[in-house]
Design a protein around this motif. Structure first.
Motif, PDB file in Angstrom:
ATOM      1  N   PRO A   1      11.284  22.538  -1.774  1.00 25.50           N
ATOM      2  CA  PRO A   1      10.479  22.568  -0.543  1.00 25.50           C
ATOM      3  C   PRO A   1       8.977  22.702  -0.791  1.00 25.50           C
ATOM      4  N   ASP A   2       8.582  23.499  -1.761  1.00 23.10           N
ATOM      5  CA  ASP A   2       7.145  23.660  -2.021  1.00 23.10           C
ATOM      6  C   ASP A   2       6.545  22.380  -2.572  1.00 23.10           C
TER       7      ASP A   2
ATOM      8  N   GLY B   1       0.778  -1.238   0.000  1.00 25.92           N
ATOM      9  CA  GLY B   1       0.000   0.000   0.000  1.00 25.92           C
ATOM     10  C   GLY B   1       0.805   1.282   0.000  1.00 25.92           C
ATOM     11  N   ALA B   2       2.110   1.194  -0.141  1.00 26.60           N
ATOM     12  CA  ALA B   2       2.942   2.410  -0.112  1.00 26.60           C
ATOM     13  C   ALA B   2       2.647   3.287  -1.320  1.00 26.60           C
ATOM     14  N   ARG B   3       2.912   4.550  -1.150  1.00 25.61           N
ATOM     15  CA  ARG B   3       2.783   5.517  -2.233  1.00 25.61           C
ATOM     16  C   ARG B   3       4.186   5.985  -2.610  1.00 25.61           C
ATOM     17  N   LEU B   4       4.428   6.118  -3.900  1.00 23.88           N
ATOM     18  CA  LEU B   4       5.720   6.592  -4.413  1.00 23.88           C
ATOM     19  C   LEU B   4       5.534   7.926  -5.095  1.00 23.88           C
ATOM     20  N   GLU B   5       6.375   8.885  -4.742  1.00 26.45           N
ATOM     21  CA  GLU B   5       6.395  10.194  -5.397  1.00 26.45           C
ATOM     22  C   GLU B   5       7.801  10.451  -5.902  1.00 26.45           C
ATOM     23  N   ILE B   6       7.932  10.649  -7.196  1.00 25.59           N
ATOM     24  CA  ILE B   6       9.212  10.980  -7.816  1.00 25.59           C
ATOM     25  C   ILE B   6       9.176  12.470  -8.133  1.00 25.59           C
ATOM     26  N   VAL B   7      10.084  13.208  -7.543  1.00 29.25           N
ATOM     27  CA  VAL B   7      10.061  14.667  -7.625  1.00 29.25           C
ATOM     28  C   VAL B   7      11.077  15.147  -8.663  1.00 29.25           C
ATOM     29  N   PRO B   8      10.589  15.819  -9.698  1.00 31.89           N
ATOM     30  CA  PRO B   8      11.515  16.376 -10.684  1.00 31.89           C
ATOM     31  C   PRO B   8      12.302  17.544 -10.096  1.00 31.89           C
ATOM     32  N   GLY B   9      13.474  17.766 -10.644  1.00 35.84           N
ATOM     33  CA  GLY B   9      14.275  18.914 -10.213  1.00 35.84           C
ATOM     34  C   GLY B   9      14.904  18.736  -8.845  1.00 35.84           C
ATOM     35  N   ALA B  10      15.122  17.473  -8.441  1.00 38.44           N
ATOM     36  CA  ALA B  10      15.708  17.232  -7.116  1.00 38.44           C
ATOM     37  C   ALA B  10      16.604  16.003  -7.151  1.00 38.44           C
ATOM     38  N   GLY B  11      17.601  16.036  -6.267  1.00 39.40           N
ATOM     39  CA  GLY B  11      18.455  14.885  -6.026  1.00 39.40           C
ATOM     40  C   GLY B  11      18.037  14.243  -4.719  1.00 39.40           C
ATOM     41  N   HIS B  12      18.994  13.995  -3.833  1.00 40.24           N
ATOM     42  CA  HIS B  12      18.736  13.305  -2.569  1.00 40.24           C
ATOM     43  C   HIS B  12      18.051  14.208  -1.545  1.00 40.24           C
ATOM     44  N   MET B  13      18.197  15.501  -1.683  1.00 43.88           N
ATOM     45  CA  MET B  13      17.692  16.448  -0.680  1.00 43.88           C
ATOM     46  C   MET B  13      16.385  17.097  -1.145  1.00 43.88           C
ATOM     47  N   VAL B  14      15.387  16.281  -1.423  1.00 44.93           N
ATOM     48  CA  VAL B  14      14.118  16.782  -1.964  1.00 44.93           C
ATOM     49  C   VAL B  14      13.546  17.932  -1.137  1.00 44.93           C
ATOM     50  N   PRO B  15      13.434  17.812   0.202  1.00 43.71           N
ATOM     51  CA  PRO B  15      12.834  18.918   0.959  1.00 43.71           C
ATOM     52  C   PRO B  15      13.628  20.222   0.879  1.00 43.71           C
TER      53      PRO B  15
ATOM     54  N   GLN C   1       3.732  19.926  -0.806  1.00 37.74           N
ATOM     55  CA  GLN C   1       2.498  19.499  -1.487  1.00 37.74           C
ATOM     56  C   GLN C   1       2.339  17.984  -1.439  1.00 37.74           C
ATOM     57  N   VAL C   2       3.424  17.274  -1.744  1.00 34.10           N
ATOM     58  CA  VAL C   2       3.401  15.808  -1.740  1.00 34.10           C
ATOM     59  C   VAL C   2       3.072  15.289  -0.345  1.00 34.10           C
ATOM     60  N   LEU C   3       3.744  15.823   0.655  1.00 38.13           N
ATOM     61  CA  LEU C   3       3.527  15.386   2.028  1.00 38.13           C
ATOM     62  C   LEU C   3       2.117  15.730   2.502  1.00 38.13           C
ATOM     63  N   THR C   4       1.666  16.917   2.193  1.00 38.47           N
ATOM     64  CA  THR C   4       0.304  17.336   2.596  1.00 38.47           C
ATOM     65  C   THR C   4      -0.738  16.426   1.974  1.00 38.47           C
ATOM     66  N   ARG C   5      -0.613  16.153   0.685  1.00 41.01           N
ATOM     67  CA  ARG C   5      -1.547  15.263   0.004  1.00 41.01           C
ATOM     68  C   ARG C   5      -1.579  13.881   0.663  1.00 41.01           C
ATOM     69  N   PHE C   6      -0.389  13.381   0.990  1.00 41.37           N
ATOM     70  CA  PHE C   6      -0.303  12.073   1.637  1.00 41.37           C
ATOM     71  C   PHE C   6      -0.986  12.104   3.005  1.00 41.37           C
ATOM     72  N   LEU C   7      -0.654  13.105   3.805  1.00 43.67           N
ATOM     73  CA  LEU C   7      -1.239  13.197   5.154  1.00 43.67           C
ATOM     74  C   LEU C   7      -2.757  13.370   5.106  1.00 43.67           C
ATOM     75  N   GLU C   8      -3.220  14.149   4.131  1.00 39.44           N
ATOM     76  CA  GLU C   8      -4.677  14.347   4.009  1.00 39.44           C
ATOM     77  C   GLU C   8      -5.391  13.089   3.546  1.00 39.44           C
ATOM     78  N   SER C   9      -4.668  12.166   2.928  1.00 35.39           N
ATOM     79  CA  SER C   9      -5.283  10.922   2.460  1.00 35.39           C
ATOM     80  C   SER C   9      -5.431   9.894   3.583  1.00 35.39           C
ATOM     81  N   LEU C  10      -4.792  10.148   4.705  1.00 34.77           N
ATOM     82  CA  LEU C  10      -4.851   9.189   5.811  1.00 34.77           C
ATOM     83  C   LEU C  10      -6.205   9.294   6.526  1.00 34.77           C
ATOM     84  N   PRO C  11      -6.702   8.161   7.002  1.00 41.14           N
ATOM     85  CA  PRO C  11      -7.963   8.221   7.745  1.00 41.14           C
ATOM     86  C   PRO C  11      -7.815   9.066   8.998  1.00 41.14           C
ATOM     87  N   GLY C  12      -8.811   9.880   9.267  1.00 33.82           N
ATOM     88  CA  GLY C  12      -8.741  10.804  10.380  1.00 33.82           C
ATOM     89  C   GLY C  12      -9.265  10.240  11.621  1.00 33.82           C
TER      90      GLY C  12
END
Length: 116
Positions: free
Chosen positions: A100-101, A82-96, A105-116
């Motif tokens: 950062p923006d 059930g893992a989700r994979l996000e590949i971020v363009p324009g980044a190497g190992h230090m994505v955040p 967005q990726v993290l927020t979307r993931f967190l909002e998808s979790l059951p509350g």
């Protein structure tokens, strides 16, 4: 620091960002760096444990990551149920740090998808 600065960032990272992180790494206590490297060297294999992960998992990787390449991140994603994979363009190992923006967005979307 000289070697790592080139490995941490994608080719599009600016010289100011690279210089900032080079300075951060250069200021690190050599004993701490040695201990961290030793811990990485001595860590036990954990890839075989991935199928047992039973919590929501987000795997984020920069398209230009040479430390944990996309294929490695994809393998982690495929082995964690059930893992989700996000590949971020324009980044190497230090994505955040590099994107950062986009990372927020990726993290927020993931967190909002979790059951509350």
């Amino acid at each position: 620091a000289d070697i790592m600065a080139d490995k941490l960032f994608g080719p599009q990272a600016g010289s100011d960002l690279r210089a900032e992180w080079h300075q951060i790494m250069s200021a690190s206590d050599p004993r701490g760096v040695a201990a961290a490297l030793g811990a990485m060297r001595d860590r036990t294999e954990s890839q075989s444990l991935l199928p047992d992960v039973r919590i929501p998992t987000l795997v984020v990787v920069g398209i230009d990551d040479v430390i944990t390449p996309v294929d490695t991140a994809r393998a982690m994603h495929e082995n964690i149920p059930g893992a989700r994979l996000e590949i971020v363009p324009g980044a190497g190992h230090m994505v955040p740090v590099e994107q950062p923006d986009r990372f927020a967005q990726v993290l927020t979307r993931f967190l909002e998808s979790l059951p509350g």
